[in-house]
Design a protein around this motif. Structure first.
Motif, PDB file in Angstrom:
ATOM      1  N   GLU A  20      20.584 -62.665  35.445  1.00 35.02           N
ATOM      2  CA  GLU A  20      20.268 -64.140  35.480  1.00 35.02           C
ATOM      3  C   GLU A  20      18.920 -64.118  34.790  1.00 35.02           C
ATOM      4  N   GLN A  21      17.788 -63.279  34.846  1.00 36.27           N
ATOM      5  CA  GLN A  21      16.706 -63.226  34.067  1.00 36.27           C
ATOM      6  C   GLN A  21      16.936 -63.492  32.496  1.00 36.27           C
ATOM      7  N   VAL A  22      18.036 -62.513  32.017  1.00 41.54           N
ATOM      8  CA  VAL A  22      18.150 -62.253  30.723  1.00 41.54           C
ATOM      9  C   VAL A  22      19.055 -63.390  30.225  1.00 41.54           C
ATOM     10  N   VAL A  23      19.865 -64.057  31.070  1.00 41.59           N
ATOM     11  CA  VAL A  23      20.760 -64.986  30.505  1.00 41.59           C
ATOM     12  C   VAL A  23      19.946 -66.216  30.503  1.00 41.59           C
ATOM     13  N   ASP A  24      19.019 -66.543  31.367  1.00 43.57           N
ATOM     14  CA  ASP A  24      18.424 -67.820  31.578  1.00 43.57           C
ATOM     15  C   ASP A  24      17.276 -67.821  30.373  1.00 43.57           C
ATOM     16  N   ALA A  25      16.584 -66.776  30.023  1.00 41.61           N
ATOM     17  CA  ALA A  25      15.674 -66.662  28.766  1.00 41.61           C
ATOM     18  C   ALA A  25      16.550 -66.707  27.590  1.00 41.61           C
ATOM     19  N   ALA A  26      17.719 -66.357  27.295  1.00 40.73           N
ATOM     20  CA  ALA A  26      18.425 -66.552  26.220  1.00 40.73           C
ATOM     21  C   ALA A  26      19.042 -67.922  25.882  1.00 40.73           C
ATOM     22  N   LEU A  27      19.632 -68.506  27.365  1.00 38.85           N
ATOM     23  CA  LEU A  27      20.044 -69.883  26.952  1.00 38.85           C
ATOM     24  C   LEU A  27      18.792 -70.855  26.669  1.00 38.85           C
ATOM     25  N   ALA A  28      17.664 -70.628  27.211  1.00 39.74           N
ATOM     26  CA  ALA A  28      16.523 -71.327  26.907  1.00 39.74           C
ATOM     27  C   ALA A  28      15.870 -71.148  25.416  1.00 39.74           C
ATOM     28  N   GLU A  29      16.175 -69.903  24.905  1.00 36.82           N
ATOM     29  CA  GLU A  29      15.644 -69.795  23.767  1.00 36.82           C
ATOM     30  C   GLU A  29      16.846 -70.498  22.644  1.00 36.82           C
ATOM     31  N   ASP A  30      17.916 -70.467  22.959  1.00 40.68           N
ATOM     32  CA  ASP A  30      18.965 -70.875  22.019  1.00 40.68           C
ATOM     33  C   ASP A  30      19.303 -72.450  22.002  1.00 40.68           C
ATOM     34  N   ALA A  31      18.720 -72.888  23.025  1.00 39.30           N
ATOM     35  CA  ALA A  31      18.698 -74.582  23.012  1.00 39.30           C
ATOM     36  C   ALA A  31      17.720 -75.213  23.904  1.00 39.30           C
ATOM     37  N   PRO A  32      16.392 -75.001  23.480  1.00 41.10           N
ATOM     38  CA  PRO A  32      15.538 -75.467  24.446  1.00 41.10           C
ATOM     39  C   PRO A  32      15.569 -76.785  24.762  1.00 41.10           C
ATOM     40  N   PHE A  33      15.996 -77.687  23.709  1.00 44.43           N
ATOM     41  CA  PHE A  33      16.223 -79.012  24.372  1.00 44.43           C
ATOM     42  C   PHE A  33      17.699 -79.548  24.038  1.00 44.43           C
ATOM     43  N   GLY A  34      18.620 -78.651  24.588  1.00 40.79           N
ATOM     44  CA  GLY A  34      20.097 -78.947  24.578  1.00 40.79           C
ATOM     45  C   GLY A  34      20.562 -78.733  23.258  1.00 40.79           C
ATOM     46  N   ASP A  35      21.997 -78.689  23.292  1.00 39.57           N
ATOM     47  CA  ASP A  35      22.878 -78.411  22.089  1.00 39.57           C
ATOM     48  C   ASP A  35      23.112 -79.518  21.408  1.00 39.57           C
ATOM     49  N   LEU A  36      22.282 -79.874  20.273  1.00 41.93           N
ATOM     50  CA  LEU A  36      22.146 -81.308  19.529  1.00 41.93           C
ATOM     51  C   LEU A  36      23.613 -81.456  19.001  1.00 41.93           C
ATOM     52  N   THR A  37      24.225 -80.428  18.253  1.00 43.08           N
ATOM     53  CA  THR A  37      25.672 -80.671  17.646  1.00 43.08           C
ATOM     54  C   THR A  37      26.747 -81.294  18.948  1.00 43.08           C
ATOM     55  N   SER A  38      26.851 -80.347  20.012  1.00 43.75           N
ATOM     56  CA  SER A  38      27.843 -80.749  20.968  1.00 43.75           C
ATOM     57  C   SER A  38      27.508 -82.023  21.491  1.00 43.75           C
ATOM     58  N   GLN A  39      26.319 -82.421  21.883  1.00 47.62           N
ATOM     59  CA  GLN A  39      26.066 -83.621  22.375  1.00 47.62           C
ATOM     60  C   GLN A  39      26.402 -84.793  21.700  1.00 47.62           C
TER      61      GLN A  39
END
Length: 293
Positions: A20-39
């Motif tokens: 969880e620690q690794v995944v949460d940090a990676a997801l936050a790094e990759d989309a700090p304000f969400g996925d603009l393209t998909s949204q």
């Protein structure tokens, strides 16, 4: 050990909190304000089905990591694993199927793939090193040359490939290396004094880079493992004979797939290989979306 037994051995060895620690940090790094393209491009009610497919042969590591990364953003996403950690696969094999809201699947895709690709790359190269020492009693182990923040995952991947783990951190055991010994006027005395201050369960290992350093280390009577660093195969054989069972003997330094077999046949107990995690090539595993899903 069979592939089925090794796969079963992997179960539960990697704690969920570490994932969880690794995944949460990676997801936050990759989309700090969400996925603009998909949204902005993908309808909120769009659904997706995708398959995790191997592009090349290898050994799987990170099935649970992949699942958590894909489902972390939206509990409506489901992952059905079709292979388990430690299992070998061929190019074209399906390893998992993902279904759920398309936006969440798309946002998680890269993180999930990055982790399972790297972990499977480590497991695959580890399996090659382990195969190269078959028929000997040598144990292939990793080192602390791991990517910062990913050590728990990378050490798990080594186990998936049939390897073993060295100490996990500086806090886990005493390991005196050449730079430690360089500042000690009396190595034997220093080791004895250190052992007297430690709990009796603490393992002590000492690295040497010359044959004449072995005896002052061993006569201390407190060393559990002696590491012969960057020794030639002839000197490794001499060193093993000199230690004569008074401690475990570990070989380390510049060991490759081409040389590890010869190293193992010198009679050493342990071979530590930084290449298992240091500079490893991620395995080619992709996520194929069903068209029109």
């Amino acid at each position: 050990m069979s592939e089925h037994q090794r796969a079963n051995q992997m179960t539960g060895l990697l704690g969920r909190q570490a994932i969880e620690q690794v995944v949460d940090a990676a997801l936050a790094e990759d989309a700090p304000f969400g996925d603009l393209t998909s949204q902005t491009l993908v309808p909120a009610d769009a659904a997706a089905t995708a398959h995790l497919v191997a592009r090349e042969a290898g050994v799987l590591a990170g099935a649970e990591v992949f699942e958590l990364a894909m489902t972390r953003l939206d509990s409506a996403v489901q992952v059905i694993s079709e292979a388990v950690d430690g299992e070998r696969f061929e190019a074209g094999d399906r390893l998992a199927t993902v279904t759920g809201p398309a936006r969440a699947v798309l946002q998680s895709e890269r993180v999930a793939l990055n982790l399972v690709q790297r972990m499977s790359g480590i497991a695959t190269i580890t399996a090659e090193y382990v195969a190269a020492v078959a028929g000997t009693s040598a144990r292939v182990v990793d080192t602390r040359k791991t990517m910062p923040g990913l050590r728990a995952l990378e050490r798990h991947a080594v186990r998936c490939g049939g390897g073993h783990n060295h100490r996990s951190s500086l806090s886990e055991a005493v390991m005196a290396k050449d730079n430690h010994l360089a500042v000690l006027p009396d190595v034997t005395r220093a080791l004895r004094e250190a052992a007297a201050r430690l709990p009796h369960t603490t393992h002590i290992e000492v690295e040497v880079d010359r044959l004449d350093q072995i005896e002052p280390v061993l006569v201390s009577g407190v060393v559990g493992t002696i590491m012969l660093d960057n020794f030639s195969t002839d000197d490794l054989r001499t060193g093993v004979a000199q230690v004569a069972g008074r401690a475990l003997v570990e070989a380390s330094g510049g060991i490759t797939l081409e040389t590890i077999g010869d190293v193992a046949r010198t009679g050493v107990d342990i071979i530590s290989v930084g290449a298992l995690t240091h500079g490893v090539r991620s395995l080619d595993v992709g996520l194929d979306f069903e068209v029109g899903s």
